[in-house]
Design an enzyme around this catalytic site. Sequence first.
Site, PDB file in Angstrom:
ATOM      1  N   CYS A 103       0.852  -1.188   0.000  1.00  0.00           N
ATOM      2  CA  CYS A 103       0.000   0.000   0.000  1.00  0.00           C
ATOM      3  C   CYS A 103       0.894   1.246   0.000  1.00  0.00           C
ATOM      4  CB  CYS A 103      -0.916  -0.003   1.209  1.00  0.00           C
ATOM      5  SG  CYS A 103      -0.026  -0.130   2.757  1.00  0.00           S
ATOM      6  N   CYS A 106       3.293   1.645   2.840  1.00  0.00           N
ATOM      7  CA  CYS A 106       4.430   0.729   2.851  1.00  0.00           C
ATOM      8  C   CYS A 106       5.528   1.230   1.920  1.00  0.00           C
ATOM      9  CB  CYS A 106       3.983  -0.668   2.423  1.00  0.00           C
ATOM     10  SG  CYS A 106       2.526  -1.238   3.289  1.00  0.00           S
TER      11      CYS A 106
END
Lengths: 362, 82
Positions: free
Chosen positions: B10, B13
């Site tokens: 995501c 991250c």
Amino acid sequence: MNDTNSRAKTRGLWNDAWLPRYGAAIVVLASLWWTAYSCIQRLSSWLVYDALALPRDSHLGSALEFFLYDTVKILLLLIALIYVISWLRASLNAERVRDFLSGKKRGLGYALGAAFGAITPFCSCSSVPLFLGFTSAGIPIGITMSFLITSPIINEIAVVLLWGLLGWKFTVAYVAIGITAGMLGGLFMDALRAGRWLQPFVLESMKTPIRPLTATRQKLSVRQRHNFAWGEMTSIFRRVWKWVIVGVGIGAALHGLVPANWFAENLGAGQWWTVPVAVFVGIPLYSNVTGIVPVMEGLLTKGMPIGTTMAFCMSAVAASIPEVIMLRQVMTVRLQATFLGYLWGMFTLTGWLLNALQGVLF
Amino acid sequence: MIVKVFGPGCAKCKETEQIVREAAEASGVSVTVEKVSDLREMMAAGVLSTPAVSIDGSVVSAGRVPSKGEVVSWIATAACKQ
């Protein structure tokens, strides 16, 4: 040399005095906040009707006033409440929740799972690691499900927005439904022994539960709590402000442009079948709470029944296509179908119930 | 020293990976940065919420994007222990 000494001393004093300074800053900022908050209504109507000189009964004027008032109010509420809530829950994290939930009795476990789902912050891309972490620690699938269902529905932002826009009754109803949906979901999954339908590698890992190292519990100082809360507030605010504006914008457009009771008159909004259809449409939609609550307000003021609105919005928040794709890694199609079917049934029933009670409760 | 960044991919991250790489560069210690998106590996490392960062096998941060300064200090502490 004397000079460096005294400088070091002043710095020491400055650090020692952090707590009183912090307290003083809180008092000053809180009173500023309160003053600003109590002026929004007057300021926005002054800006629209006096400064911009829009006619008082025009659609544009009322839409614009609504937009300004709601945006500023929500943003102010978000700043204050995210800070306070983050401050309070600074020491809570997924590891502690897992340690706390493992080994709990089922009945209590569902309630606790749902309650923790409501209060822990949770990024939707964490759902799969979290799911695995819980199941591999030996937490029954039902309790994990309770957590997983309630988590996206309830968070501090949702509560702030609902309270600010729709009042306490609606907020209480929303939170109660979110928690109940989670608890019943857990019960339902365990009753079906839904654990059978997890992906094989998850089942394999459940046979040998890993006893994870229990999370170390550290005492947090006021300063650490402040740092955490400040970080949360700025990062959430940066992420969310544009959605507030978009959401309130849609709400304002509905408010100013759609005639009152339009939904009731044109969509047959009072019909029984509109609830399951609304939920069916809502489930694949991806929306976060921040965007959906202002839209909810718009729908409600235009005559959409409360149960239909609530059912639609909850289903939009609780599940979405990206989330389903992510959970596919740990769940088989059968389990996913059960999960989505449960959500559909649960929100439909809730919608019907609220529509029936609308006259009594709201 | 091996620094791992855990995350299914995501936005948060990716941001964390970027910060960790910059911090590794800035720390002056020889560090290998790895991005882990495999679920089983995450499970084995005991990662519950992402993005998470581990240094030589111990998880130092989970569920948030750390600042560059923080990561540098973690790397420095780990280097001291060695």
